[in-house]
Design a protein around this motif. Structure first.
Motif, PDB file in Angstrom:
ATOM      1  N   GLU A 155     -18.119  -0.223   9.040  1.00 12.57           N
ATOM      2  CA  GLU A 155     -18.539  -0.824   7.660  1.00 12.57           C
ATOM      3  C   GLU A 155     -19.154  -2.530   8.468  1.00 12.57           C
ATOM      4  OE1 GLU A 155     -15.561  -1.516   5.488  1.00 12.57           O
ATOM      5  OE2 GLU A 155     -15.197   0.297   4.411  1.00 12.57           O
ATOM      6  N   HIS A 209      -3.625   7.651  11.523  1.00 15.48           N
ATOM      7  CA  HIS A 209      -4.318   6.421  10.585  1.00 15.48           C
ATOM      8  C   HIS A 209      -4.605   5.236  10.934  1.00 15.48           C
ATOM      9  CE1 HIS A 209      -4.415   5.402   6.599  1.00 15.48           C
ATOM     10  NE2 HIS A 209      -3.198   3.508   6.971  1.00 15.48           N
ATOM     11  N   VAL A 210      -4.025   4.695  12.253  1.00 12.92           N
ATOM     12  CA  VAL A 210      -4.667   3.444  11.946  1.00 12.92           C
ATOM     13  C   VAL A 210      -5.165   3.831  12.934  1.00 12.92           C
ATOM     14  CG1 VAL A 210      -4.040   1.282  14.365  1.00 12.92           C
ATOM     15  CG2 VAL A 210      -2.172   1.993  13.456  1.00 12.92           C
ATOM     16  N   LYS A 263     -12.898   3.188  10.293  1.00 13.31           N
ATOM     17  CA  LYS A 263     -13.771   2.726   9.233  1.00 13.31           C
ATOM     18  C   LYS A 263     -14.094   1.019   9.251  1.00 13.31           C
ATOM     19  CE  LYS A 263     -13.084   3.381   4.549  1.00 13.31           C
ATOM     20  NZ  LYS A 263     -12.141   3.849   3.160  1.00 13.31           N
ATOM     21  N   SER A 264     -13.762   0.789  10.003  1.00 14.12           N
ATOM     22  CA  SER A 264     -13.541  -0.913   9.827  1.00 14.12           C
ATOM     23  C   SER A 264     -15.054  -0.998  11.136  1.00 14.12           C
ATOM     24  CB  SER A 264     -12.631  -1.871  10.258  1.00 14.12           C
ATOM     25  OG  SER A 264     -12.704  -3.574  10.395  1.00 14.12           O
ATOM     26  N   SER A 271      -7.454   5.516  12.567  1.00 11.07           N
ATOM     27  CA  SER A 271      -8.809   5.999  11.484  1.00 11.07           C
ATOM     28  C   SER A 271      -9.409   4.897  10.535  1.00 11.07           C
ATOM     29  CB  SER A 271      -8.497   6.830  10.535  1.00 11.07           C
ATOM     30  OG  SER A 271      -9.327   7.214   8.928  1.00 11.07           O
ATOM     31  N   GLN A 272      -8.298   3.676  10.380  1.00 12.66           N
ATOM     32  CA  GLN A 272      -8.417   2.456   9.742  1.00 12.66           C
ATOM     33  C   GLN A 272      -9.475   1.825  11.141  1.00 12.66           C
ATOM     34  OE1 GLN A 272      -7.384   4.192   6.647  1.00 12.66           O
ATOM     35  NE2 GLN A 272      -8.072   1.585   6.233  1.00 12.66           N
ATOM     36  N   THR A 273      -9.273   1.966  11.642  1.00 17.17           N
ATOM     37  CA  THR A 273     -10.077   0.860  12.782  1.00 17.17           C
ATOM     38  C   THR A 273     -11.238   1.804  13.007  1.00 17.17           C
ATOM     39  OG1 THR A 273      -7.546   0.419  14.323  1.00 17.17           O
ATOM     40  CG2 THR A 273     -10.446   0.275  15.355  1.00 17.17           C
ATOM     41  N   THR A 314       1.751   3.306   3.362  1.00 17.03           N
ATOM     42  CA  THR A 314       2.729   2.098   4.190  1.00 17.03           C
ATOM     43  C   THR A 314       3.755   2.765   3.895  1.00 17.03           C
ATOM     44  OG1 THR A 314       1.403  -0.080   4.498  1.00 17.03           O
ATOM     45  CG2 THR A 314       3.382  -0.688   5.313  1.00 17.03           C
ATOM     46  N   ASN A 338       0.959  -1.338   0.223  1.00 20.98           N
ATOM     47  CA  ASN A 338       0.164   0.112  -0.085  1.00 20.98           C
ATOM     48  C   ASN A 338       0.751   1.313  -0.082  1.00 20.98           C
ATOM     49  OD1 ASN A 338      -2.037   2.409   1.824  1.00 20.98           O
ATOM     50  ND2 ASN A 338      -3.255   0.540   0.971  1.00 20.98           N
TER      51      ASN A 338
END
Length: 402
Positions: free
Chosen positions: A399, A388-389, A395-396, A391-393, A279, A276
């Motif tokens: 979802e 970022h981590v 978002k997950s 934000s991704q958590t 990353t 990514n």
């Protein structure tokens, strides 16, 4: 991509322009050395041109987004050639004032040329080819820098300073001719529907877009990490050479860094296909920070060369990746203003880091300075990794709840 005629024209033109640019830079330093005894006055003269480029940035961005970019490149090319004429006058009359006119003119041309070029690249290649194109473009720039500086150094031994600028003038002329060969169709400009008379608000329109794109904002801020190294690059090279009492280290460091950069830019597309972009951005900014820390042991030749090798390799990956992020995430109709804004930030940041490097070298010394820069870089990277981590958590979780 390599079957695209525009790609070859652009890369060939960039190589020619790069050789002309770097021969001109060596000529500038030679002229200043001959006529300006004060180092502080030299820095002020160089800063004058930079300031002119920063001040014209907002206007340049608006114009680039509202005018055909090929025309911008052509007019900027003409401006470069006119600027060299000022340098001929400076040499003829041994005048610092004509030298200042040259610095202002060349920086004004650059303020239009480079953002327009960045905005043009996504229009000549497909999105999937952007990373490879950015890597190739930066490799060509690096090669032209190496050849340009070496050529200028050799030329000054056998020819006059006037002849050096003639070579630079010819290179800019060839670039201008190659620009006319570009064949690019551009869509509606300024991001407004056809037939409307909405006036651009310049950077005021770009800032909300950057804030609304977290990855673009993060890439823009993380550019500070390599800038902490690059801003004081020349001063650090001089300091390391003096620490080791070896004048040949200057050439070795530049060579190792340049070759490593080209290796990174050559392999960036292959690596990016497996990982990514975000990353990779974190990984290579961390490598830059680590290379800063490694300079604590710069008294040892092998470790100092290893540090600059790691720097060059990581930047060869980092810069094509962030350029691709900007070109793909920022809407094309705002590219001119965005890249002008970024160009302005880079110039200001470069000068701030340069002054800070000089101050730290005089106060806390080289070894503590590189540790300060390294720790600051790691802290900035850690902040955005955590952000970022999270934000991704979040978002997950959203979802999964849907």
């Amino acid at each position: 991509m390599w079957k695209n005629r525009n790609v070859w024209i652009l890369l060939t033109g960039e190589f020619i322009a790069g050789v002309g640019l770097w021969t001109g830079i060596i000529g500038n330093l030679e002229f200043l050395q001959q006529h300006v005894p004060s180092d502080f006055l030299k820095s002020l003269i160089l800063f004058t041109g930079l300031l002119a480029g920063v001040m014209i940035g907002p206007l340049a961005g608006r114009i680039i987004d509202s005018v055909n970019k090929k025309k911008i490149l052509i007019y900027a090319g003409i401006g470069r050639m006119i600027s060299v004429l000022f340098m001929f006058l400076a040499i003829e009359f041994e005048s610092i004032y004509w030298m200042i006119a040259f610095m202002i003119a060349i920086q004004l041309s650059a303020a239009f040329y480079f953002p327009a070029l960045q905005a043009l690249i996504p229009r000549i290649v497909e999105e999937k080819e952007l990373l490879q194109m950015n890597g190739a473009h930066m490799n060509v720039s690096t090669i032209s820098r190496i050849i340009g500086t070496a050529l200028a150094g050799a030329m000054l031994v056998v020819i006059s300073l006037y002849s050096l600028y003639i070579a630079s003038f010819i290179a800019y002329g060839l670039l201008l001719l190659s620009t006319f060969l570009l064949n690019i169709k551009e869509e509606n400009l300024m991001g407004t529907p056809k037939g409307t008379n909405k006036k651009s608000a310049g950077f005021k329109e770009v800032l909300p877009i950057i804030k609304g794109l977290p990855i673009a904002m993060m890439a823009l801020i993380l550019t500070i990490v390599p800038m902490l190294f690059l801003g004081g690059f020349n001063l650090m090279v001089i300091e390391i050479s003096e620490m080791q009492d070896d004048s040949t280290m200057k050439g070795l460091i530049y060579t190792v860094e340049g070759v490593s950069f080209m290796i990174g830019a050559f392999f960036v597309k292959r690596v990016s296909e497996k990982f990514n972009h975000i990353t990779l951005m974190f990984v290579f900014t961390s490598v830059v920070a680590a290379s800063q820390a490694l300079l604590f042991f710069a008294d040892y030749q092998i470790l100092s060369l290893m540090s600059f090798g790691l720097l060059g390799l990581s930047l060869g990956f980092f810069f094509p990746i962030v350029s691709t992020i900007f070109q793909t995430r920022i809407p094309k109709e705002y590219h001119g203003r965005f890249f002008s804004f970024k160009n302005m930030l880079d110039r200001v940041m470069f000068q701030v880091v340069l002054l800070a490097t000089g101050l730290f070298l005089d106060t806390i010394g080289f070894h503590l300075m590189v540790l300060v820069f390294s720790v600051s870089s790691f802290m900035l990277i850690a902040y955005y990794v955590i952000k970022h981590v999270r934000s991704q958590t979040q978002k997950s979780i959203v979802e999964k709840s849907m």
